[in-house]
Design an enzyme around this catalytic site. Structure first.
Site, PDB file in Angstrom:
ATOM      1  N   THR A 145      39.799  42.962  43.306  1.00  0.00           N
ATOM      2  CA  THR A 145      38.584  43.421  42.610  1.00  0.00           C
ATOM      3  C   THR A 145      37.504  43.677  43.666  1.00  0.00           C
ATOM      4  OG1 THR A 145      38.102  41.094  42.099  1.00  0.00           O
ATOM      5  CG2 THR A 145      39.075  42.452  40.343  1.00  0.00           C
ATOM      6  N   THR A 179      40.589  29.226  40.873  1.00  0.00           N
ATOM      7  CA  THR A 179      39.495  29.951  41.515  1.00  0.00           C
ATOM      8  C   THR A 179      39.899  31.256  42.195  1.00  0.00           C
ATOM      9  OG1 THR A 179      39.627  28.728  43.606  1.00  0.00           O
ATOM     10  CG2 THR A 179      38.254  27.796  41.884  1.00  0.00           C
ATOM     11  N   THR A 384      26.366  47.178  36.725  1.00  0.00           N
ATOM     12  CA  THR A 384      25.484  48.325  36.545  1.00  0.00           C
ATOM     13  C   THR A 384      25.450  49.233  37.764  1.00  0.00           C
ATOM     14  OG1 THR A 384      23.620  46.948  37.305  1.00  0.00           O
ATOM     15  CG2 THR A 384      23.974  47.140  34.932  1.00  0.00           C
TER      16      THR A 384
END
Length: 384
Positions: A145, A179, A384
């Protein structure tokens, strides 16, 4: 040099359109035979559907044949719909591989609270088998990611059996298993009961010793799959090698922490128990004050004293010893040292603090990273 999976494992990766970037985001690994396996999942009480389902399969003890991973969408906090979507992913991958859905593990990572674009996911799953091959690098990249680089590690046993590990993780990283994602694949034949008995302690010393920011994810897990195609391996040798692979991956995760410029290593000795040594090391690694000092090359050892003191570990302050990059700075009292020299030594890819608590013989080690302005930027703009 490209990394290949052990005998009997193949993998595929593709861009299914889950990530807006268009990068690879759907991947799978399959074994040609049943696998014994071990699993550890996040202890978060808001765990994602993939963790919950895998935990249920683990309790059943059934063999596993495949793993399906999507990146870009965590499918967490998505309610009943999310659970159904997760199950549908396993059903679809099982169908194209001609294996039972309960033999398929799932893993999702990415933004929390968004429903999966199931039309894209299911279409991608249908085409994944066309991409199957022995290479591990594409799979390692597809599970990322915010990582800046793929994470892989491997080991070869004296029997010739291999262990190949891949991991992802950069932010929302803090000890509470797991994690991050970590997947290990081996062609060694290992007894499932013995593997499962040993796995929690190995996880505790590796992935539970990694922290970037103090936040534990909803989705994280560690899995090891053993298909046995290289024959029986010595259990002790295998477990040692597995821990080595997982330790390597854990350090790579810490070094690639969001915005990180340095790996932070804290080595603790002189503790009453291993658990207390790990607690002291982890607390130092997660301290924003100490992480900031590391970023600024500031040998402010007072922040180590502070972190150790709040960790819950037993300490004898009169026997407590602290070094920074090998430079002694505290031994029951402040020691004289050259500020400029120690600061210069901290301008390195890895900064190591060693701490002796002065109350026992147990040891522990944890890994983190420095805290930079880039970390704030990455997470301020994440959605965003």
């Amino acid at each position: 040099m490209s990394l290949t999976f052990p005998t009997g494992f193949t993998a595929a990766a593709m861009a299914a359109g889950i990530k807006p970037s268009g990068k690879t985001d759907l991947s799978g690994v399959t074994s040609s035979t049943d696998c014994t396996w071990a699993f550890a999942g996040t202890r978060s009480t808001t765990a994602a559907a993939c963790v919950t389902r895998n935990r249920d399969l683990y309790a059943q003890g059934a063999p596993i044949r495949a793993l399906l991973v999507n990146a870009g969408n965590a499918n967490a906090a998505t309610g009943t719909r999310g659970a159904h979507d997760n199950a549908d992913m396993a059903d679809a991958f099982g169908s194209v591989l001609n294996v039972q859905p309960d033999a398929v593990l799932t893993a999702s990572t990415g933004i929390i609270g968004h429903l999966l674009p199931m039309d894209k996911v299911l279409s991608g799953i249908e085409h994944l088998p066309d991409e199957l091959g022995s290479g591990a690098d594409a799979f390692a990249s597809a599970i990322m990611t915010t990582d800046t680089r793929p994470k892989t590690a491997s080991a070869t046993l004296s029997s010739g059996a291999r262990i190949v590990g891949t991991a992802k993780g950069s932010g929302m990283i803090h000890p509470d298993m797991a994690t991050m994602f970590a997947f290990a694949f081996t062609d060694a034949q290992i007894d499932q009961t013995a593997l499962r008995e040993a796995f929690p302690a190995i996880v505790n010393r590796t992935f539970n010793a990694v922290t970037v920011d103090g936040d534990t994810s909803t989705n994280d897990m560690a899995v090891v799959l053993c298909n046995g195609q290289a024959g029986v391996a010595d259990l002790t040798e295998f477990l040692t090698a597995l821990e080595g692979v997982m330790r390597d991956l854990a350090r790579q995760i810490a070094a690639d922490g969001e915005g990180a410029t340095k790996l932070l290593t804290v080595q603790v000795s002189g503790a009453r128990t291993e658990a207390e040594a790990l607690a002291a090391a982890r607390t130092c690694c997660v301290s924003p004050l100490l992480k900031s000092a590391v970023h600024g090359n500031d040998p402010n050892w007072g922040r180590v004293i502070m972190a150790v003191g709040r960790s819950g570990a037993g300490v004898n302050i009169e026997k407590l010893r602290v070094t920074v990059q090998g430079h002694p700075v505290f031994q029951g009292k402040p020691l004289p040292y050259d500020d400029a020299q120690v600061s210069a030594s901290m301008k390195a890819e890895e900064v190591v603090f060693t701490i002796d608590l002065g109350v026992g013989d147990a040891r522990g080690e944890a890994w983190g990273c420095d805290l930079s302005a880039e970390y704030v930027s990455i997470n301020a703009d994440y959605t965003t």
